[in-house]
Design an enzyme around this catalytic site. Structure first.
Site, mmCIF file in Angstrom:
data_model
loop_
_atom_site.group_PDB
_atom_site.id
_atom_site.type_symbol
_atom_site.label_atom_id
_atom_site.label_comp_id
_atom_site.label_asym_id
_atom_site.label_seq_id
_atom_site.Cartn_x
_atom_site.Cartn_y
_atom_site.Cartn_z
ATOM 1 N N TYR A 176 0.873 -1.183 0.000
ATOM 2 C CA TYR A 176 0.000 0.000 0.000
ATOM 3 C C TYR A 176 0.905 1.227 0.000
ATOM 4 C CZ TYR A 176 -4.148 2.728 1.439
ATOM 5 O OH TYR A 176 -5.171 3.629 1.519
ATOM 6 N N LYS A 208 -5.815 -1.869 -2.158
ATOM 7 C CA LYS A 208 -6.889 -1.592 -1.195
ATOM 8 C C LYS A 208 -7.588 -2.878 -0.772
ATOM 9 C CE LYS A 208 -7.220 3.006 -0.834
ATOM 10 N NZ LYS A 208 -7.373 3.806 0.390
#
Length: 498
Positions: A112, A183
């Protein structure tokens, strides 16, 4: 353990309750959902046509995870680490989530923010295997047939981007697919949402990034970004197609759209679909939680603060809106609350004094001259959106209000300990994010049912047990039948002889 069943003449009279699989042999190893590497048991190897296709050693998942972490330590380049980690996801899904959960604090910055931004900028150069669903403006009129091509029949959560504003990198077009993929990894790693229920989507309407339009490895349409009515029609068709196949309560998270489109799509769809924009609402919730944590540190209510923003984009406006809601809950009139919000387009405000700091990306601890050590908080949306998504999915919500994010923000702040505060943290330790996400999901689930926003019935009495019992686990399942259902015509179950 396998058992011989005395008195049973045909295996067709038995129904298995364990994991159902159609494949045998090598397809089991090539499918990341069923692959366990050398953790297949001897009996599984014998019964599923795997004998000889694997080295003879039988490993535990612990050993597999240890091998991964040892190999990762040899790497120094973040992009190399990203490629290695995501390669595990392509080969062995349960091992991938096991290693994420083992060391989420170290690995989240790779899968991420911030490394995912670097990966997106190089997406066509490191491309190995497609993930997710790609929909281009050339597909208008046929979006439902494209959605029907997705192999999973029960998707609960969709993360979609059009790649126009990827983090702080700008327009990356189709290269932005790395964001929905990343995500949704956190949906599973942080909140236990089943990976097969998640669908990453990239909408390709072109790109205004001239560098990409000259890049021979770019994977999208070689055209300028379409900003005509055709673009809006495409998004409309996409929303209808997703809910048409998977149901009206399918969660659709908008991610990294341009500012203008992000706000208008949120206004347009929030009352029609189960949708939210993480850049606006998720960021707002995590930022408000930080301010609520400040209350604990300095002992003054948020309604007494004046808040200064540098810039007025998606994140800033979303945060400001949620702060106003929190001030109103503390008895401040809306107009008065607005007067306490200030926005600047450039130049910051410097003061001399004890600084309460948090940022979206990780920073190393800071040691002051007097010997005190402070740990910068990571005000990352990952604290919010997985838990919110889990609650929304489990409660079968059809619309998501801003109040949901206010409740999530409060739940996050409540989990900040005195020890965290003493170390300068404004958020709980990232290593505890799974428990944090679970508690947020429980709090939001309670709110949804109390306010008649949930459509899953009967209402569970114990929301905590309800949420926890439905979280996906990364431990390996047996691929062999171990529990049997006896046929109706049987007078009594046959004896089991060990």
């Amino acid at each position: 353990m396998f058992s011989r069943l005395k008195g049973v003449t045909s295996p067709c009279t038995l129904a298995c309750r364990s994991v159902h699989i159609k494949e045998k042999g090598q397809p089991l190893i090539l499918n990341p959902r069923t692959n366990k590497g050398m953790a297949f048991t001897l009996r599984e190897r014998q019964m599923l046509g795997l004998q000889g296709l694997l080295p003879p050693k039988i490993e535990t998942q612990d050993i597999q995870a240890l091998r991964f972490h040892k190999n990762l330590k040899k790497m120094s380049d973040p992009l190399q680490k990203y490629i290695y980690i995501m390669g595990v996801q392509e080969r062995n899904e349960k091992l991938f989530y096991r290693i994420l959960q083992d060391d989420i604090e170290s690995l989240m910055p790779i899968v991420y923010t911030p490394t995912v931004g670097l990966a997106c900028s190089q997406y066509g150069h490191i491309f190995q295997k497609p993930r997710g669903l790609y929909i281009s403006i050339s597909d208008r009129g046929h979006i439902r047939s494209i959605v029907d091509n997705w192999p999973e029949n029960d998707v609960k959560a969709v993360v979609v981007t059009d790649g126009e504003r990827i983090l702080g990198l700008g327009d990356l077009g189709v290269y932005g697919m790395g964001i929905p993929v990343g995500k949704l990894c956190l949906y599973t790693a942080c909140a236990g949402i089943r990976p097969d229920k998640c669908l990453p989507v990239c909408i390709d309407v072109g790109t205004d990034n001239n560098t990409l339009l000259r890049d021979p490895f770019y994977m999208g349409l070689y055209q300028k970004r379409d900003r005509s009515q055709l673009y809006d029609d495409l998004i409309d068709e996409f929303m209808v197609a997703i809910t048409g196949r998977y149901g009206q309560n399918t969660l659709i998270q908008f991610e990294d759209f341009g500012n203008h489109n992000a706000f208008r799509f949120l206004r347009k769809y929030r009352e029609k679909y189960c949708t939210f924009n993480d850049d606006i609402q998720g960021t707002a919730a995590v930022a408000l939680s930080g301010l609520l944590s400040v209350e604990k540190v300095i002992g003054t209510s948020i309604s007494e603060h004046t808040v200064l923003f540098l810039g007025a984009g998606e994140a800033a406006l979303g945060i400001a809106n949620l702060i106003v809601m929190a001030m109103k809950e503390n008895g401040i009139a809306e107009e008065e609350a607005y007067k306490r919000i200030w926005m600047f387009d450039k130049f910051g405000l410097l003061v001399k004094g004890r600084c309460l700091f948090a940022s979206g990306s990780p920073f190393e601890p800071v040691k002051l001259n007097d010997g005190r050590l402070f740990v910068p908080g990571q005000g990352n949306n990952a604290y919010i959106f997985p838990g919110v998504a889990l609650a929304v999915i489990l409660s079968s919500v059809r619309h998501i209000s801003d109040q949901v994010f206010l409740e999530a923000s409060k739940a996050l702040t409540e989990q900040l300990t005195e020890e965290d505060i003493s170390q300068g943290r404004l958020y709980p330790r990232l290593s505890s994010i799974q428990e944090v996400s679970t508690n947020i999901a429980v709090r939001v689930t309670n709110y949804l049912y109390a306010n008649k926003m949930a459509f899953r019935y009967p209402e569970p009495e114990d929301k905590s047990s309800f949420v926890r019992s439905r979280m996906w686990k990364c431990n390996y399942d047996s691929l062999l039948p171990d529990v049997y259902e006896w046929p109706d015509f049987a007078e009594s179950p046959p004896k089991i002889v060990e």
